[in-house]
Write an enzyme that holds these catalytic residues in place. Structure first.
Site, PDB file in Angstrom:
ATOM      1  N   ASP A 265      -3.946  -7.207   7.624  1.00 51.93           N
ATOM      2  CA  ASP A 265      -4.756  -7.090   6.423  1.00 51.93           C
ATOM      3  C   ASP A 265      -3.202  -6.566   5.544  1.00 51.93           C
ATOM      4  O   ASP A 265      -2.172  -5.889   6.221  1.00 51.93           O
ATOM      5  CB  ASP A 265      -5.852  -6.225   6.406  1.00 51.93           C
ATOM      6  CG  ASP A 265      -6.281  -5.789   5.668  1.00 51.93           C
ATOM      7  OD1 ASP A 265      -7.009  -6.569   4.378  1.00 51.93           O
ATOM      8  OD2 ASP A 265      -5.188  -4.583   5.160  1.00 51.93           O
TER       9      ASP A 265
ATOM     10  N   PRO B 249     -11.114 -14.024  12.316  1.00 50.70           N
ATOM     11  CA  PRO B 249     -10.785 -13.952  13.336  1.00 50.70           C
ATOM     12  C   PRO B 249     -11.626 -12.134  13.218  1.00 50.70           C
ATOM     13  O   PRO B 249     -10.865 -11.199  11.957  1.00 50.70           O
ATOM     14  CB  PRO B 249      -9.486 -13.549  13.906  1.00 50.70           C
ATOM     15  CG  PRO B 249      -9.026 -14.332  13.499  1.00 50.70           C
ATOM     16  CD  PRO B 249      -9.373 -14.889  12.119  1.00 50.70           C
TER      17      PRO B 249
ATOM     18  N   TYR C  29       0.495  -1.963  -1.026  1.00 48.21           N
ATOM     19  CA  TYR C  29       1.141  -0.782   0.209  1.00 48.21           C
ATOM     20  C   TYR C  29       3.136  -0.615   0.748  1.00 48.21           C
ATOM     21  O   TYR C  29       3.381  -0.432   1.597  1.00 48.21           O
ATOM     22  CB  TYR C  29       0.866  -1.470   1.550  1.00 48.21           C
ATOM     23  CG  TYR C  29      -0.525  -1.239   1.634  1.00 48.21           C
ATOM     24  CD1 TYR C  29      -1.760  -0.860   1.109  1.00 48.21           C
ATOM     25  CD2 TYR C  29      -1.111  -2.543   2.846  1.00 48.21           C
ATOM     26  CE1 TYR C  29      -2.574  -0.050   0.886  1.00 48.21           C
ATOM     27  CE2 TYR C  29      -2.751  -1.676   3.135  1.00 48.21           C
ATOM     28  CZ  TYR C  29      -3.793  -1.674   2.290  1.00 48.21           C
ATOM     29  OH  TYR C  29      -4.536  -1.225   2.246  1.00 48.21           O
TER      30      TYR C  29
ATOM     31  N   HIS D 152      -8.892  -5.298  -5.609  1.00 47.19           N
ATOM     32  CA  HIS D 152      -8.307  -4.160  -4.599  1.00 47.19           C
ATOM     33  C   HIS D 152      -9.454  -2.602  -4.755  1.00 47.19           C
ATOM     34  O   HIS D 152     -10.280  -2.176  -3.900  1.00 47.19           O
ATOM     35  CB  HIS D 152      -6.516  -3.374  -3.996  1.00 47.19           C
ATOM     36  CG  HIS D 152      -6.524  -2.598  -3.338  1.00 47.19           C
ATOM     37  ND1 HIS D 152      -5.273  -3.236  -2.467  1.00 47.19           N
ATOM     38  CD2 HIS D 152      -7.079  -1.813  -2.376  1.00 47.19           C
ATOM     39  CE1 HIS D 152      -5.018  -1.533  -1.399  1.00 47.19           C
ATOM     40  NE2 HIS D 152      -6.400  -1.236  -1.639  1.00 47.19           N
TER      41      HIS D 152
ATOM     42  N   LYS E 124      -3.990  -8.162  -1.391  1.00 46.87           N
ATOM     43  CA  LYS E 124      -5.135  -6.979  -2.673  1.00 46.87           C
ATOM     44  C   LYS E 124      -4.154  -7.484  -3.165  1.00 46.87           C
ATOM     45  O   LYS E 124      -3.158  -7.019  -4.114  1.00 46.87           O
ATOM     46  CB  LYS E 124      -5.460  -6.144  -1.976  1.00 46.87           C
ATOM     47  CG  LYS E 124      -5.769  -5.980  -0.445  1.00 46.87           C
ATOM     48  CD  LYS E 124      -6.735  -4.634  -0.362  1.00 46.87           C
ATOM     49  CE  LYS E 124      -6.745  -5.268   1.182  1.00 46.87           C
ATOM     50  NZ  LYS E 124      -6.102  -4.668   2.186  1.00 46.87           N
TER      51      LYS E 124
HETATM   52  N1  LIG Z   1      -9.471  -1.811   0.705  1.00 47.36           N
HETATM   53  C1  LIG Z   1      -8.458  -0.532   0.923  1.00 47.36           C
HETATM   54  O1  LIG Z   1      -8.739  -0.222  -0.479  1.00 47.36           O
HETATM   55  C2  LIG Z   1      -8.501  -0.279   1.925  1.00 47.36           C
HETATM   56  C3  LIG Z   1      -7.836  -0.591   3.291  1.00 47.36           C
HETATM   57  N2  LIG Z   1      -7.919   0.031   4.622  1.00 47.36           N
HETATM   58  C4  LIG Z   1      -7.182  -1.340   5.581  1.00 47.36           C
HETATM   59  O2  LIG Z   1      -7.921  -0.532   6.548  1.00 47.36           O
HETATM   60  C5  LIG Z   1      -6.363  -0.661   7.806  1.00 47.36           C
HETATM   61  C6  LIG Z   1      -7.500   0.392   8.557  1.00 47.36           C
HETATM   62  O3  LIG Z   1      -7.409   2.211   7.698  1.00 47.36           O
HETATM   63  P1  LIG Z   1      -6.554   2.966   8.171  1.00 47.36           P
HETATM   64  O4  LIG Z   1      -6.713   3.697   6.594  1.00 47.36           O
HETATM   65  O5  LIG Z   1      -4.938   3.132   7.741  1.00 47.36           O
HETATM   66  O6  LIG Z   1      -6.810   3.975   8.816  1.00 47.36           O
HETATM   67  P2  LIG Z   1      -7.469   4.004  10.467  1.00 47.36           P
HETATM   68  O7  LIG Z   1      -8.576   4.007  10.682  1.00 47.36           O
HETATM   69  O8  LIG Z   1      -6.970   2.477  11.053  1.00 47.36           O
HETATM   70  O9  LIG Z   1      -6.300   4.717  11.323  1.00 47.36           O
HETATM   71  C7  LIG Z   1      -5.557   4.643  11.413  1.00 47.36           C
HETATM   72  C8  LIG Z   1      -4.587   5.703  11.898  1.00 47.36           C
HETATM   73  O10 LIG Z   1      -5.158   5.714  13.170  1.00 47.36           O
HETATM   74  C9  LIG Z   1      -3.715   5.976  14.523  1.00 47.36           C
HETATM   75  N3  LIG Z   1      -4.858   4.607  15.758  1.00 47.36           N
HETATM   76  C10 LIG Z   1      -4.492   3.886  15.349  1.00 47.36           C
HETATM   77  N4  LIG Z   1      -5.046   2.927  16.994  1.00 47.36           N
HETATM   78  C11 LIG Z   1      -5.495   4.464  17.268  1.00 47.36           C
HETATM   79  C12 LIG Z   1      -5.887   5.010  18.971  1.00 47.36           C
HETATM   80  N5  LIG Z   1      -6.570   3.246  19.559  1.00 47.36           N
HETATM   81  N6  LIG Z   1      -6.040   5.717  19.123  1.00 47.36           N
HETATM   82  C13 LIG Z   1      -6.319   7.092  17.959  1.00 47.36           C
HETATM   83  N7  LIG Z   1      -5.561   6.951  17.039  1.00 47.36           N
HETATM   84  C14 LIG Z   1      -5.299   5.551  16.736  1.00 47.36           C
HETATM   85  C15 LIG Z   1      -2.586   5.087  13.397  1.00 47.36           C
HETATM   86  O11 LIG Z   1      -1.571   6.010  14.311  1.00 47.36           O
HETATM   87  P3  LIG Z   1      -0.537   4.901  15.144  1.00 47.36           P
HETATM   88  O12 LIG Z   1       0.382   4.325  13.703  1.00 47.36           O
HETATM   89  O13 LIG Z   1       0.437   5.711  15.166  1.00 47.36           O
HETATM   90  O14 LIG Z   1      -1.467   3.974  16.089  1.00 47.36           O
HETATM   91  C16 LIG Z   1      -3.110   5.962  12.259  1.00 47.36           C
HETATM   92  O15 LIG Z   1      -2.430   7.189  12.350  1.00 47.36           O
HETATM   93  C17 LIG Z   1      -5.566  -0.264   6.563  1.00 47.36           C
HETATM   94  O16 LIG Z   1      -4.024   0.005   7.374  1.00 47.36           O
HETATM   95  C18 LIG Z   1      -5.789  -0.844   5.366  1.00 47.36           C
HETATM   96  O17 LIG Z   1      -5.085  -2.354   6.215  1.00 47.36           O
HETATM   97  C19 LIG Z   1      -7.334   1.252   4.082  1.00 47.36           C
HETATM   98  C20 LIG Z   1      -8.411   2.367   3.276  1.00 47.36           C
HETATM   99  C21 LIG Z   1      -8.440   1.484   1.892  1.00 47.36           C
HETATM  100  C1  LIG Z   2      -0.056   3.899  -3.584  1.00 40.56           C
HETATM  101  C2  LIG Z   2      -0.965   3.975  -2.884  1.00 40.56           C
HETATM  102  C3  LIG Z   2      -2.319   4.118  -3.394  1.00 40.56           C
HETATM  103  C4  LIG Z   2      -4.111   3.919  -2.165  1.00 40.56           C
HETATM  104  C5  LIG Z   2      -4.674   4.086  -2.573  1.00 40.56           C
HETATM  105  C6  LIG Z   2      -5.906   4.303  -1.693  1.00 40.56           C
HETATM  106  C7  LIG Z   2      -5.899   2.656  -0.764  1.00 40.56           C
HETATM  107  C8  LIG Z   2      -5.840   3.121  -0.118  1.00 40.56           C
HETATM  108  C9  LIG Z   2      -5.735   1.669   0.400  1.00 40.56           C
HETATM  109  O1  LIG Z   2      -5.902   0.618   0.608  1.00 40.56           O
END
Ligand SMILES: NC(=O)C1=CN([C@@H]2O[C@H](COP(=O)(O)OP(=O)(O)OC[C@H]3O[C@@H](n4cnc5c(N)ncnc54)[C@H](OP(=O)(O)O)[C@@H]3O)[C@@H](O)[C@H]2O)C=CC1
Ligand SMILES: CCCCCC/C=C/C=O
Length: 320
Positions: free
Chosen positions: A43, A13, A48, A110, A77
């Site tokens: 995810d 999805p 985390y 990751h 991951k």
């Molecule tokens: N592979 C990698 O290295 C990485 C993977 N990821 C993955 O991607 C996911 C998403 O990225 P992430 O960096 O968390 O950030 P996002 O870009 O998803 O932003 C999250 C933030 O946005 C807020 N938010 C959520 N929905 C809304 C909305 N509709 N309007 C306004 N604010 C909103 C959340 O607050 P609240 O919770 O209060 O709603 C939180 O503060 C991660 O959680 C992770 O699973 C992320 C970074 C690196």
């Molecule tokens: C201990 C967490 C470090 C996260 C580094 C960046 C990764 C972000 C999300 O996947």
């Protein structure tokens, strides 16, 4: 909702729930709310620190009988401290135990960086393995073995540039099925998307809303806000939607998966509803003009002088 297709016919999805920074005591509830309201893609990642609570939520939901395990796409991951061949499957088994699952739908490397065992976050050069000590091909071969053993259905990578994908593909027999990377209007990565499309690699967009809840120490001074961007807000108003919904839909419409994080019930529901939106040609043209090659998750915390990469994303315009 759209879905992403895999070679064996499996479908992921397009919109999933992100769980990075989702605190213990909140993340389980967020996952239950998401599943109850129609999400079928979660995810996760070992680093985390919240997989055990997510596992409790899965166990409760799946034993309830309304949603079956096989109806939900679960990604996790491999953390950077488990890249040696003997560490990959044990790390995966720990994740499966924590998530209370007997298989993952997708397992990703990751980051393309190897740390010594037990290192969560590196403090100095000694915390890294060099690229010669633990080549990424060694890790990838163990990922292939995990798939052969039926512990995961699909394998892929995260934070890999075109150069790193090409290098891995040149040196191994099985291509990654996914690259999970940062994608949003300020970092559109069209070239990477084209490369992945022509090599049958699916793409997932992380930090689609600008990752505003990262620790201050991970933020640059004066970071631009996506949610407050005037163009995004104008397009949102035009469609009677929120800025977050426009940002999520933009990714879905480009054919990638997208995994907004939220632990807030209202925003969890709002984010999934973005699938009902349709951005038109004018919207897409205006959003295309916002590209400024800006990364929220710079990866600079994984770069060292000798042991790792000078420039983790191989960006042409990288400046340390
Ligand atoms: N592979 C990698 O290295 C990485 C993977 N990821 C993955 O991607 C996911 C998403 O990225 P992430 O960096 O968390 O950030 P996002 O870009 O998803 O932003 C999250 C933030 O946005 C807020 N938010 C959520 N929905 C809304 C909305 N509709 N309007 C306004 N604010 C909103 C959340 O607050 P609240 O919770 O209060 O709603 C939180 O503060 C991660 O959680 C992770 O699973 C992320 C970074 C690196
Ligand atoms: C201990 C967490 C470090 C996260 C580094 C960046 C990764 C972000 C999300 O996947």
């Amino acid at each position: 909702m759209k879905s992403l297709k895999f070679k064996n016919g499996d479908e992921m999805p397009a919109i999933g729930l992100g769980t990075w920074k989702s605190d213990k005591g909140e993340v389980g509830e967020a996952v239950k709310i998401a599943l109850k309201n129609g999400y079928r893609h979660i995810d996760c990642a070992a680093t985390y620190g919240n997989e055990a609570e997510i596992g409790e939520a899965f166990s409760e939901v799946f034993s309830g009988g309304n949603i079956k395990r096989e109806d939900v796409w679960v990604t996790s991951k491999l953390w950077n401290d488990s890249h040696k061949k003997e560490d990959v499957i044990p790390a995966l088994k720990q994740t499966l135990k924590d998530l209370q699952l007997d298989y993952l739908d997708l397992y990703l490397i990751h980051w393309p960086v190897a740390f010594k065992k037990g290192i969560g976050f590196p403090k100095n050069d000694e915390d890294y393995y060099s690229l010669e000590e633990v080549p990424i091909t060694e890790t990838w071969e163990a990922m292939i073995e995990a798939k052969k053993q039926g512990l995961v259905k699909h394998i892929g990578v995260s934070n890999f540039s075109i150069k790193k994908l090409q290098d891995l593909m040149d040196k191994t027999d099985e291509n990654p099925e996914m690259d999970q990377v940062e994608l949003h209007p300020y970092l559109q990565q069209n070239e990477l998307l084209e490369f992945c499309s022509s090599n049958n690699i699916n793409v997932t967009a992380f930090s689609p809303l600008g990752s505003g809840d990262r620790a201050d120490s991970m933020k640059a001074d004066n970071e631009p806000s996506l949610l407050e961007n005037e163009t995004i807000k104008k397009i949102a108003d035009k469609h009677g939607a929120s800025a977050g919904q426009v940002l999520i839909k933009w990714n879905e419409q480009r054919g990638t998966a997208v995994i907004p994080k939220s632990t807030n019930e209202g925003r969890i529901k709002e984010n999934l509803k973005s699938t009902g939106l349709k951005l038109d040609e004018d919207d897409l043209k205006e959003i295309a003009a916002l590209d400024r090659h800006f990364r929220y998750v710079t990866g600079e915390f994984f770069v060292t002088d000798g042991n790792s990469y000078e420039n983790i994303y191989d960006d042409a315009d990288y400046k340390a």
